[in-house]
Design a protein around this motif. Structure first.
Motif, short mmCIF file in Angstrom:
data_model
loop_
_atom_site.label_atom_id
_atom_site.label_comp_id
_atom_site.label_asym_id
_atom_site.label_seq_id
_atom_site.Cartn_x
_atom_site.Cartn_y
_atom_site.Cartn_z
N GLY A 79 0.78 -1.23 0.00
CA GLY A 79 0.00 0.00 0.00
C GLY A 79 0.81 1.27 0.00
O GLY A 79 0.25 2.36 -0.16
N GLU A 80 2.12 1.18 0.20
CA GLU A 80 2.97 2.36 0.19
C GLU A 80 3.57 2.57 -1.20
O GLU A 80 3.86 1.60 -1.91
CB GLU A 80 4.10 2.24 1.22
CG GLU A 80 3.59 2.17 2.66
CD GLU A 80 4.72 2.06 3.66
OE1 GLU A 80 4.62 2.69 4.73
OE2 GLU A 80 5.70 1.33 3.38
N VAL A 81 3.77 3.83 -1.58
CA VAL A 81 4.25 4.17 -2.92
C VAL A 81 5.60 4.89 -2.82
O VAL A 81 5.77 5.79 -1.98
CB VAL A 81 3.23 5.05 -3.67
CG1 VAL A 81 3.78 5.46 -5.04
CG2 VAL A 81 1.90 4.31 -3.83
N PHE A 82 6.54 4.48 -3.69
CA PHE A 82 7.89 5.01 -3.65
C PHE A 82 8.33 5.43 -5.06
O PHE A 82 7.84 4.90 -6.06
CB PHE A 82 8.87 3.95 -3.13
CG PHE A 82 8.49 3.36 -1.80
CD1 PHE A 82 8.95 3.93 -0.62
CD2 PHE A 82 7.66 2.25 -1.73
CE1 PHE A 82 8.60 3.39 0.61
CE2 PHE A 82 7.30 1.70 -0.50
CZ PHE A 82 7.77 2.28 0.66
N ILE A 83 9.28 6.36 -5.11
CA ILE A 83 10.00 6.66 -6.34
C ILE A 83 11.48 6.50 -6.06
O ILE A 83 11.89 6.35 -4.91
CB ILE A 83 9.68 8.08 -6.88
CG1 ILE A 83 9.91 9.15 -5.81
CG2 ILE A 83 8.26 8.12 -7.42
CD1 ILE A 83 9.64 10.56 -6.29
N PHE A 84 12.30 6.52 -7.12
CA PHE A 84 13.70 6.14 -7.00
C PHE A 84 14.61 7.24 -7.55
O PHE A 84 14.54 7.57 -8.74
CB PHE A 84 13.94 4.83 -7.76
CG PHE A 84 15.34 4.29 -7.66
CD1 PHE A 84 15.78 3.70 -6.48
CD2 PHE A 84 16.20 4.36 -8.73
CE1 PHE A 84 17.07 3.19 -6.38
CE2 PHE A 84 17.49 3.84 -8.64
CZ PHE A 84 17.93 3.27 -7.45
N ARG A 85 15.41 7.84 -6.70
CA ARG A 85 16.44 8.81 -7.04
C ARG A 85 15.94 9.93 -7.97
O ARG A 85 16.56 10.22 -9.00
CB ARG A 85 17.66 8.12 -7.65
CG ARG A 85 18.24 7.01 -6.79
CD ARG A 85 19.58 6.51 -7.29
NE ARG A 85 20.65 7.48 -6.99
CZ ARG A 85 21.95 7.28 -7.29
NH1 ARG A 85 22.31 6.16 -7.89
NH2 ARG A 85 22.84 8.19 -6.99
N PRO A 86 14.84 10.58 -7.63
CA PRO A 86 14.31 11.62 -8.52
C PRO A 86 15.26 12.80 -8.67
O PRO A 86 15.21 13.52 -9.68
CB PRO A 86 13.00 12.03 -7.85
CG PRO A 86 13.22 11.72 -6.40
CD PRO A 86 14.03 10.45 -6.41
N ASP A 87 16.14 13.02 -7.68
CA ASP A 87 17.09 14.12 -7.79
C ASP A 87 18.03 13.93 -8.97
O ASP A 87 18.42 14.91 -9.63
CB ASP A 87 17.89 14.24 -6.49
CG ASP A 87 18.60 12.95 -6.11
OD1 ASP A 87 17.99 11.87 -6.21
OD2 ASP A 87 19.79 13.02 -5.72
N MET A 88 18.40 12.68 -9.28
CA MET A 88 19.27 12.43 -10.42
C MET A 88 18.57 12.70 -11.74
O MET A 88 19.16 13.21 -12.69
CB MET A 88 19.80 10.99 -10.38
CG MET A 88 20.91 10.78 -9.37
SD MET A 88 21.93 9.34 -9.77
CE MET A 88 22.81 9.89 -11.24
N ASN A 89 17.29 12.35 -11.81
CA ASN A 89 16.53 12.67 -13.02
C ASN A 89 16.41 14.18 -13.20
O ASN A 89 16.50 14.69 -14.33
CB ASN A 89 15.14 12.05 -12.96
CG ASN A 89 15.16 10.54 -13.05
OD1 ASN A 89 15.12 9.87 -12.03
ND2 ASN A 89 15.24 10.00 -14.25
N ALA A 90 16.23 14.90 -12.10
CA ALA A 90 16.13 16.36 -12.18
C ALA A 90 17.44 16.96 -12.69
O ALA A 90 17.43 17.86 -13.55
CB ALA A 90 15.78 16.93 -10.81
N LYS A 91 18.56 16.48 -12.18
CA LYS A 91 19.87 16.99 -12.62
C LYS A 91 20.11 16.67 -14.09
O LYS A 91 20.59 17.51 -14.86
CB LYS A 91 20.97 16.38 -11.75
CG LYS A 91 20.97 16.87 -10.31
CD LYS A 91 22.02 16.14 -9.48
CE LYS A 91 21.97 16.59 -8.03
NZ LYS A 91 22.91 15.83 -7.17
#
Length: 354
Positions: A79-91
């Protein structure tokens, strides 16, 4: 960043069979959109009903290719939702934007937009093993003028698609065609960016690969045609005589988020990792001497894709025994375990959304 949220009054029927989601054909109820207007900068950030956008046939994106995108995923566990290393995608997005003369987006705003959008669409994140909500942030130039110039108006949009397990029938090695006629990118160009033109340029090589019974194309450098660069949709790694070797980032290779994560994990496992130039001849010699122990691709879609064969003209190199190498399997299990919150995340890569 202030994000206005306007929820649809006509939600779609969500897929009931998560075993047949496919990829990129079903889209969620909403989209994130933000506009760039000349000197005013980025403004009017909002999440609203997924809809077609009105763009002039003369828009810059169609004629001069001012467009960049990113590929990300949201994962659900208990039931929990996560994303992975979004800071790297932003950079990486900002590196792409800068190279294509497009306005940068504050990294914190990029990450906030992704997180808020995923939170709104959390019920669209599938829960079956291996399934994800694929996220596609992208920026396009809008100016309706013919003439090679940067646009002064842009859209930053995020859409999402629930996607089936990449290895629905279990992980299996792929065969890769080593392409030495066409090139994907050259140093000084836009090979390090995630822009549609790079993928358009790769299609001729992909068709050749498929004609030779291969699933992917392995690109050589665009100058000497002798050094390994990357696969059509993945970075590439080799295990040679106990060491993990991968082509160094030289300006014509995409700096993959998964690539960086895999390098870190290999070091965690105690492997020596070399980021350097790797020639096709070196691979041929290593294969002949029995030292080319494993080969695997890395990318957001596949995570880790073991390679069983490399084929170049009339030469076929069988990697290891042609099966899944133990390091490839361990890396896949570890990274997906981190992404799905099934094992400890020692590096702080996994971000809980809700």
């Amino acid at each position: 960043m202030n994000i206005e949220i306007k929820l649809t009054e006509e939600p779609k029927l969500k897929p009931s069979d998560e075993n047949n989601l496919g990829f990129g054909t079903i889209f969620t109820d909403h989209m994130f959109i933000m506009e760039y207007n000349g000197d005013r900068g980025w403004e009017n950030a909002r999440i609203e009903k997924f809809h077609d956008i009105l763009v002039s046939p003369a828009a810059n994106v169609f004629h001069y290719g001012q467009e960049i995108f990113e590929g990300m995923k949201a994962y659900k566990n208990n039931g929990e939702v996560f994303i992975f290393r979004p800071d790297m995608n932003a950079k990486r997005a900002n590196n792409s934007l800068e190279r294509l003369c497009m306005p940068k987006i504050k990294e914190e705003d990029f990450v906030e937009a992704v997180k808020k959008f995923v939170e709104v669409e959390k019920d669209w994140v599938p829960k079956s093993n291996g399934t994800t909500l694929y996220l596609r942030p992208f920026v396009i130039g809008l100016d309706p003028k013919l003439g090679v110039h940067p646009s002064s108006h842009y859209y930053f949009i995020i859409i999402a698609s629930p996607s089936g397990a990449y290895y629905a029938k279990g992980m299996s090695p792929v065969s890769i065609w080593v392409e030495d006629e066409y090139v994907r990118a050259v140093r000084g160009g836009v090979g390090f960016t995630k822009t549609g033109g790079n993928y358009a340029a790769s299609m001729a090589g992909q068709e050749k690969a498929e004609a030779h019974g291969c699933e992917q194309t392995l690109w050589l450098d665009g100058v000497e045609r002798k050094y390994i660069e990357e696969v059509g949709s993945m970075n590439i790694c080799f295990k040679i005589d106990g060491k993990v070797v991968t082509p160094m980032l030289n300006g014509s290779i995409l700096p993959g988020v998964t690539r960086d994560s895999i390098i870190t994990l290999c070091k965690d496992f105690g492997y020596e990792v070399e980021e350097r130039r790797v020639s096709l001849e070196e691979l041929i010699v290593a294969a002949e001497n029995g030292k080319l122990e494993e080969c695997f691709g890395t990318g957001t879609a596949c995570v880790v894709s073991p390679v069983g064969k490399l084929i170049n003209k009339d030469r076929t190199m069988v990697i290891g025994n042609g099966g899944i190498g133990p390091l490839s399997q361990k890396l896949y299990d570890t990274l997906t375990g981190i992404q799905y919150n099934m094992i400890e995340d020692k590096h702080g890569w996994r971000i809980k959304v809700c």
